[in-house]
Design a protein around this motif. Sequence first.
Motif, short mmCIF file in Angstrom:
data_model
loop_
_atom_site.label_atom_id
_atom_site.label_comp_id
_atom_site.label_asym_id
_atom_site.label_seq_id
_atom_site.Cartn_x
_atom_site.Cartn_y
_atom_site.Cartn_z
N PRO A 74 0.80 -1.23 0.00
CA PRO A 74 0.00 0.00 0.00
C PRO A 74 0.83 1.28 0.00
CG PRO A 74 -0.89 -1.57 1.57
CD PRO A 74 0.43 -2.12 1.12
N THR A 75 2.05 1.24 0.53
CA THR A 75 2.88 2.45 0.56
C THR A 75 3.33 2.84 -0.85
OG1 THR A 75 4.97 1.26 0.89
CG2 THR A 75 3.70 1.86 2.86
N ARG A 76 3.21 1.93 -1.80
CA ARG A 76 3.59 2.22 -3.18
C ARG A 76 2.39 2.57 -4.05
NH1 ARG A 76 7.28 -2.60 -5.32
NH2 ARG A 76 7.33 -1.18 -7.11
N TRP A 77 1.19 2.43 -3.52
CA TRP A 77 -0.02 2.60 -4.31
C TRP A 77 -0.08 3.96 -5.01
CZ3 TRP A 77 -5.63 2.35 -1.87
CH2 TRP A 77 -6.58 2.29 -2.91
N ARG A 78 0.25 5.01 -4.28
CA ARG A 78 0.09 6.35 -4.83
C ARG A 78 0.98 6.61 -6.05
NH1 ARG A 78 2.66 6.83 0.10
NH2 ARG A 78 4.70 7.87 0.14
N ASN A 79 2.02 5.81 -6.22
CA ASN A 79 2.95 6.00 -7.34
C ASN A 79 2.79 4.97 -8.44
OD1 ASN A 79 4.27 8.24 -6.08
ND2 ASN A 79 5.33 6.80 -4.75
N GLN A 80 1.87 4.03 -8.28
CA GLN A 80 1.64 2.98 -9.29
C GLN A 80 0.53 3.42 -10.23
OE1 GLN A 80 3.03 -0.92 -6.74
NE2 GLN A 80 0.89 -0.33 -6.59
N ILE A 81 0.89 4.32 -11.15
CA ILE A 81 -0.09 4.96 -12.03
C ILE A 81 0.02 4.36 -13.42
CG2 ILE A 81 -0.85 7.14 -13.02
CD1 ILE A 81 0.38 8.53 -10.56
N VAL A 82 -1.06 3.75 -13.89
CA VAL A 82 -1.05 3.08 -15.19
C VAL A 82 -2.19 3.61 -16.05
CG1 VAL A 82 0.01 1.01 -14.23
CG2 VAL A 82 -2.48 1.14 -14.44
N PRO A 83 -1.98 3.69 -17.37
CA PRO A 83 -3.07 4.10 -18.27
C PRO A 83 -3.98 2.92 -18.59
CG PRO A 83 -1.06 3.73 -19.52
CD PRO A 83 -0.71 3.49 -18.07
N VAL A 84 -5.27 3.19 -18.62
CA VAL A 84 -6.26 2.16 -18.96
C VAL A 84 -7.22 2.77 -19.98
CG1 VAL A 84 -8.12 0.70 -18.12
CG2 VAL A 84 -6.11 1.08 -16.69
N TRP A 85 -7.39 2.08 -21.10
CA TRP A 85 -8.31 2.55 -22.14
C TRP A 85 -9.69 1.99 -21.86
CZ3 TRP A 85 -3.52 3.74 -22.61
CH2 TRP A 85 -3.13 4.76 -23.48
N GLY A 86 -10.52 2.80 -21.21
CA GLY A 86 -11.89 2.42 -20.94
C GLY A 86 -12.80 2.92 -22.05
N LEU A 87 -14.10 3.02 -21.74
CA LEU A 87 -15.08 3.41 -22.76
C LEU A 87 -16.07 4.41 -22.19
CD1 LEU A 87 -15.97 -0.11 -24.22
CD2 LEU A 87 -14.47 1.59 -25.27
N THR A 88 -16.55 5.29 -23.05
CA THR A 88 -17.66 6.16 -22.68
C THR A 88 -18.95 5.38 -22.81
OG1 THR A 88 -18.05 6.94 -24.93
CG2 THR A 88 -16.40 8.14 -23.63
N SER A 89 -20.06 6.00 -22.44
CA SER A 89 -21.37 5.34 -22.53
C SER A 89 -21.76 5.07 -23.98
CB SER A 89 -22.44 6.20 -21.86
OG SER A 89 -22.52 7.47 -22.48
N THR A 90 -21.14 5.77 -24.92
CA THR A 90 -21.44 5.55 -26.34
C THR A 90 -20.44 4.60 -26.99
OG1 THR A 90 -20.18 7.54 -26.95
CG2 THR A 90 -22.55 7.79 -26.58
N GLY A 91 -19.52 4.05 -26.18
CA GLY A 91 -18.58 3.08 -26.70
C GLY A 91 -17.30 3.66 -27.28
N LEU A 92 -17.09 4.96 -27.12
CA LEU A 92 -15.87 5.58 -27.61
C LEU A 92 -14.73 5.35 -26.62
CD1 LEU A 92 -17.27 8.99 -28.92
CD2 LEU A 92 -16.64 6.98 -30.27
N PRO A 93 -13.49 5.20 -27.11
CA PRO A 93 -12.36 5.00 -26.20
C PRO A 93 -12.20 6.18 -25.26
CG PRO A 93 -11.75 4.50 -28.46
CD PRO A 93 -13.10 5.14 -28.52
N ALA A 94 -11.91 5.89 -24.00
CA ALA A 94 -11.75 6.93 -22.98
C ALA A 94 -10.52 6.61 -22.14
CB ALA A 94 -12.99 7.03 -22.11
#
Length: 206
Positions: A108-128
Motif C-alpha cells: 500500500p505504501t507504493r499505491w500512490r505512485n503505481q499509475i497506469v493508463p487504462v483505455w476504458g469506454l464512454t457510454s457511447t462506446g468511444l475510447p476513454a
Amino acid sequence: MRTTPTYVVLNGGSGSNHDYLLLPSCRISGIECPFITTASAPNYWLEAWNNAQPGQPGHVVYPHIGLGVNSADPTIRMQDQLHIHLAGIHSGIQTQLNNHDSAISNDPTRWRNQIVPVWGLTSTGLPAPRSYRVLHVANLNGNLFRLLLDSVVRPTGTTMAAQMLAVTPRLTGSGGFYVLNSEPGLPVPAGQPGGTGTVDFLLAYG
C-alpha cells in the motif's frame, strides 16, 4: 432486492442484469464521509462483492465484475448517499491490467505512485483513456476506504471527496483483486492520459 440492518441492494436503473447498487442503510453522503474510514463501518466492499455473485440479489451476469464508487463531484455523482455500483467491467480492461501486472505491487505504501493508463469506454462506446493508481489486494477483508485515506489521500495532500475507487478481480498471478483509484488532478507521468473522478469509463451498466 435485499434489505439488511446495514445495507440494501437495489436495481441500478438501466434494466440490465449487470447493474445494481449497494447502499448503506444509514445516512452516508459519499466517499468523503469520515464514518466509512472508521473501524465501526461495515465492510461495504465485501458485501457488494458477495451480493454480485450467482444466486445473490445483485448477481452481475457479465464476463467479469466491476465494483465502483464515484467522487463527490456534483457533475458526476447524482445522489448524496453513498452507493457502490455492482456492474460488469468493460471488455479488455482486465487484459490491460494483466499487461501492467508486473509493475503493480501489493504494498500500500507504493499505491500512490503505481499509475497506469487504462483505455476504458464512454457510454457511447468511444475510447476513454484515463490513468489510475492500481494496487493488488489478496482479498476484500480490509476497509478499502481507510486504505485509500492512509495510503493515498493523506500522503499526497488531496481529499477523499476528489477520489473514485473501483475493484475488479485479478485474473493472473496469485489472484485476488485490483483496486483502482483516480482523481481529476492525478499527477501522471509524461505522455499518459489524465485522471478522472468517475468509475463510468470502467464499468458496463446497460
